[in-house]
Write a protein that holds these residues in place. Structure first.
Motif, PDB file in Angstrom:
ATOM      1  N   ASP A  95      63.383  27.384  -7.237  1.00 41.93           N
ATOM      2  CA  ASP A  95      64.407  27.185  -6.182  1.00 41.93           C
ATOM      3  C   ASP A  95      65.755  26.932  -6.941  1.00 41.93           C
ATOM      4  O   ASP A  95      66.651  27.534  -6.179  1.00 41.93           O
ATOM      5  N   ALA A  96      66.110  26.336  -8.022  1.00 39.85           N
ATOM      6  CA  ALA A  96      67.056  25.917  -8.614  1.00 39.85           C
ATOM      7  C   ALA A  96      67.761  27.354  -9.066  1.00 39.85           C
ATOM      8  O   ALA A  96      69.096  27.716  -8.789  1.00 39.85           O
ATOM      9  N   GLY A  97      67.128  28.222  -9.611  1.00 33.20           N
ATOM     10  CA  GLY A  97      67.505  29.662 -10.086  1.00 33.20           C
ATOM     11  C   GLY A  97      67.986  30.429  -8.956  1.00 33.20           C
ATOM     12  O   GLY A  97      69.010  31.257  -8.972  1.00 33.20           O
ATOM     13  N   CYS A  98      67.231  30.470  -7.815  1.00 37.18           N
ATOM     14  CA  CYS A  98      67.615  31.141  -6.689  1.00 37.18           C
ATOM     15  C   CYS A  98      68.872  30.357  -5.825  1.00 37.18           C
ATOM     16  O   CYS A  98      69.579  31.464  -5.605  1.00 37.18           O
ATOM     17  N   GLN A  99      69.069  29.434  -6.035  1.00 42.14           N
ATOM     18  CA  GLN A  99      70.410  28.724  -5.257  1.00 42.14           C
ATOM     19  C   GLN A  99      71.480  29.387  -6.201  1.00 42.14           C
ATOM     20  O   GLN A  99      72.360  29.768  -5.538  1.00 42.14           O
ATOM     21  N   LEU A 100      71.471  29.311  -7.540  1.00 42.07           N
ATOM     22  CA  LEU A 100      72.379  29.790  -8.176  1.00 42.07           C
ATOM     23  C   LEU A 100      72.649  31.316  -8.278  1.00 42.07           C
ATOM     24  O   LEU A 100      73.708  31.923  -8.043  1.00 42.07           O
ATOM     25  N   LEU A 101      71.606  31.907  -8.058  1.00 46.37           N
ATOM     26  CA  LEU A 101      71.719  33.521  -7.845  1.00 46.37           C
ATOM     27  C   LEU A 101      72.460  33.671  -6.615  1.00 46.37           C
ATOM     28  O   LEU A 101      73.433  34.588  -6.498  1.00 46.37           O
ATOM     29  N   ALA A 102      72.110  33.200  -5.546  1.00 40.54           N
ATOM     30  CA  ALA A 102      72.959  33.322  -4.216  1.00 40.54           C
ATOM     31  C   ALA A 102      74.522  33.012  -4.376  1.00 40.54           C
ATOM     32  O   ALA A 102      74.949  33.892  -4.055  1.00 40.54           O
ATOM     33  N   ASP A 103      74.550  31.877  -5.153  1.00 39.72           N
ATOM     34  CA  ASP A 103      75.934  31.665  -5.186  1.00 39.72           C
ATOM     35  C   ASP A 103      76.799  32.588  -6.200  1.00 39.72           C
ATOM     36  O   ASP A 103      77.812  32.956  -5.835  1.00 39.72           O
ATOM     37  N   LYS A 104      76.243  32.696  -7.522  1.00 35.59           N
ATOM     38  CA  LYS A 104      76.850  33.191  -8.462  1.00 35.59           C
ATOM     39  C   LYS A 104      77.077  34.735  -8.210  1.00 35.59           C
ATOM     40  O   LYS A 104      78.145  35.371  -8.326  1.00 35.59           O
ATOM     41  N   ALA A 105      75.972  35.313  -7.539  1.00 30.00           N
ATOM     42  CA  ALA A 105      76.060  36.928  -7.179  1.00 30.00           C
ATOM     43  C   ALA A 105      76.445  37.243  -6.178  1.00 30.00           C
ATOM     44  O   ALA A 105      76.764  38.234  -5.650  1.00 30.00           O
ATOM     45  N   GLN A 106      76.783  36.167  -5.201  1.00 34.78           N
ATOM     46  CA  GLN A 106      77.252  36.333  -3.669  1.00 34.78           C
ATOM     47  C   GLN A 106      76.239  37.489  -3.221  1.00 34.78           C
ATOM     48  O   GLN A 106      76.601  38.422  -2.772  1.00 34.78           O
ATOM     49  N   ALA A 107      75.171  36.961  -3.195  1.00 37.09           N
ATOM     50  CA  ALA A 107      73.866  37.656  -2.579  1.00 37.09           C
ATOM     51  C   ALA A 107      72.869  36.825  -1.645  1.00 37.09           C
ATOM     52  O   ALA A 107      72.865  35.853  -1.728  1.00 37.09           O
ATOM     53  N   ILE A 108      72.218  37.560  -0.793  1.00 32.73           N
ATOM     54  CA  ILE A 108      71.362  37.025   0.046  1.00 32.73           C
ATOM     55  C   ILE A 108      70.071  37.035  -0.967  1.00 32.73           C
ATOM     56  O   ILE A 108      69.807  38.023  -1.687  1.00 32.73           O
ATOM     57  N   VAL A 109      69.390  35.851  -1.449  1.00 31.36           N
ATOM     58  CA  VAL A 109      68.285  35.845  -2.239  1.00 31.36           C
ATOM     59  C   VAL A 109      67.099  35.551  -1.295  1.00 31.36           C
ATOM     60  O   VAL A 109      66.852  34.590  -0.729  1.00 31.36           O
ATOM     61  N   VAL A 110      66.041  36.199  -1.549  1.00 32.55           N
ATOM     62  CA  VAL A 110      64.818  36.011  -0.701  1.00 32.55           C
ATOM     63  C   VAL A 110      63.686  35.917  -1.712  1.00 32.55           C
ATOM     64  O   VAL A 110      63.394  36.678  -2.585  1.00 32.55           O
ATOM     65  N   SER A 111      63.037  34.577  -2.034  1.00 27.79           N
ATOM     66  CA  SER A 111      62.242  34.280  -2.826  1.00 27.79           C
ATOM     67  C   SER A 111      60.577  34.499  -2.328  1.00 27.79           C
ATOM     68  O   SER A 111      60.363  34.027  -1.102  1.00 27.79           O
ATOM     69  N   ILE A 112      59.830  34.779  -2.993  1.00 23.35           N
ATOM     70  CA  ILE A 112      58.559  35.296  -2.423  1.00 23.35           C
ATOM     71  C   ILE A 112      57.502  34.505  -3.149  1.00 23.35           C
ATOM     72  O   ILE A 112      57.309  34.273  -4.363  1.00 23.35           O
ATOM     73  N   ASP A 113      56.616  33.864  -2.139  1.00 20.64           N
ATOM     74  CA  ASP A 113      55.695  32.910  -2.594  1.00 20.64           C
ATOM     75  C   ASP A 113      54.415  33.885  -2.616  1.00 20.64           C
ATOM     76  O   ASP A 113      53.367  33.501  -1.890  1.00 20.64           O
ATOM     77  N   TYR A 114      54.153  34.769  -3.626  1.00 21.46           N
ATOM     78  CA  TYR A 114      52.937  35.491  -3.489  1.00 21.46           C
ATOM     79  C   TYR A 114      51.846  34.708  -3.764  1.00 21.46           C
ATOM     80  O   TYR A 114      51.901  33.823  -4.466  1.00 21.46           O
ATOM     81  N   ARG A 115      50.822  35.160  -3.273  1.00 18.80           N
ATOM     82  CA  ARG A 115      49.424  34.529  -3.481  1.00 18.80           C
ATOM     83  C   ARG A 115      48.922  34.545  -5.125  1.00 18.80           C
ATOM     84  O   ARG A 115      49.221  35.445  -5.775  1.00 18.80           O
ATOM     85  N   LEU A 116      48.337  33.404  -5.379  1.00 16.32           N
ATOM     86  CA  LEU A 116      48.065  33.283  -6.796  1.00 16.32           C
ATOM     87  C   LEU A 116      46.654  33.663  -7.169  1.00 16.32           C
ATOM     88  O   LEU A 116      45.558  33.324  -6.409  1.00 16.32           O
ATOM     89  N   ALA A 117      46.463  33.918  -8.717  1.00 13.44           N
ATOM     90  CA  ALA A 117      44.970  34.070  -9.165  1.00 13.44           C
ATOM     91  C   ALA A 117      44.752  32.742  -9.516  1.00 13.44           C
ATOM     92  O   ALA A 117      45.638  31.703 -10.041  1.00 13.44           O
TER      93      ALA A 117
END
Length: 309
Positions: A95-117
């Motif tokens: 979450d923190a990294g994605c918040q920063l990416l959206a702001d610093k890169a001025q981009a829509i960020v879509v974080s994916i909760d793929y299923r886990l092993a």
């Protein structure tokens, strides 16, 4: 000789005690690694953060989280895959990294909760990752995103999935990916490179940990599959421009160098950045590495927003 940062030393001292995650069951390990919510004066103000469920190829639903900056223009889209060795990690850990990416890169960020092993081993996380990429591309206009400026990004196992997406998209004539941002990605799973000997114990990610992760993710016969170990791919041409950031003291350091070299040899624009004194998993562990995470995001933002050379 590597000189660790004070933050890296403190993190190692705080976490390298007691029972290691690779001595637990995956379920126990997940429960022990909950990530506190990032609360800081440096947290950006975004227009919105929205959780959504999307349907993947087996009709299951997975979660995505959409971060939109305060900007009314049509924006680039970053599809982000979290780390955690394919075994743990989730929307909160990224979450923190994605918040920063959206702001610093001025981009829509879509974080994916793929299923886990191990409940959903290879290839399910790869399928989820690619189906999510297709969903983002198809719904770009609804997200106020530009489908012609599509970027994949991720850390560790998420960096592995991000780079695997570029190979699949090329092979299947899928969405055109304009850049990939890889933070200490897993690109090989044979555990023999020199950085494993240098940093394979007490540097944030032990060799036993990588063996544990890989063993849960895939049967041994698949470990050389390029969709598990993209360093083993035969063709590196026509892949998107790449920024690869590496902690200096990381077991994965050498395989990152090798991957960057293969891309460069194939004519791909590559920027390989070493983060001095840092260890694996620094990104988004904000209680220890806030400054380094922000610096990493700033370097990614500058790279993806710079016209290709």
């Amino acid at each position: 000789m590597t000189q660790l940062t004070n933050e890296a030393i403190r993190y190692i001292e705080d976490t390298d005690t007691g029972l290691h995650y690779y001595e637990m069951t995956p379920q126990e390990a997940r429960a022990s690694r909950t990530v506190p919510k990032w609360q800081s004066a440096l947290a950006p103000t975004l227009a919105s953060i929205e959780d959504k469920k999307i349907t993947v190829r087996d009709d299951s639903k997975i979660n995505v989280r959409i971060y939109t900056p305060v900007n009314e223009k049509m924006l680039p889209i970053i599809v982000y895959y979290h780390g955690g060795g394919w075994v743990f990690g989730d929307l909160e850990s990224a979450d923190a990294g994605c918040q920063l990416l959206a702001d610093k890169a001025q981009a829509i960020v879509v974080s994916i909760d793929y299923r886990l092993a191990p409940e959903f081993p290879f290839p399910t996380p790869v399928f989820d990752a690619y189906d999510a990429l297709l969903w983002v591309h198809e719904h770009a206009a609804e997200l106020n995103g530009d489908p012609s400026r599509l970027i994949v990004a991720g850390d560790s196992a998420g960096g592995n999935l991000a780079t695997v997406m570029t190979h699949i998209a090329k092979q299947e004539n899928g969405p055109a990916i304009t850049a990939q941002a890889l933070i200490y990605p897993v690109t090989n799973t044979n555990f023999t490179m020199d950085s494993y000997k240098k940093f394979g114990a007490h540097f944030g990610l032990d060799i036993q940990g990588m063996e544990w992760f890989s063993g849960h993710y895939s049967i041994s016969e698949n470990l050389a599959n390029p969709l598990v170990s993209p360093l083993q791919a035969k063709d590196f041409t026509d892949l998107p421009k790449t920024i690869l950031l590496a902690g200096e003291a990381d077991v994965l350091f050498d395989e990152g160098v090798s991957y960057a070299e293969k891309l460069a040899t194939a004519g791909v624009e590559v920027k390989h950045i070493v983060m001095p004194g840092l260890i694996h998993s620094y990104f988004s562990k904000m209680e220890y590495f806030e400054k380094a995470t922000i610096e990493t995001v700033e370097k990614i933002a500058a790279f993806i927003n710079c016209p290709s050379s």
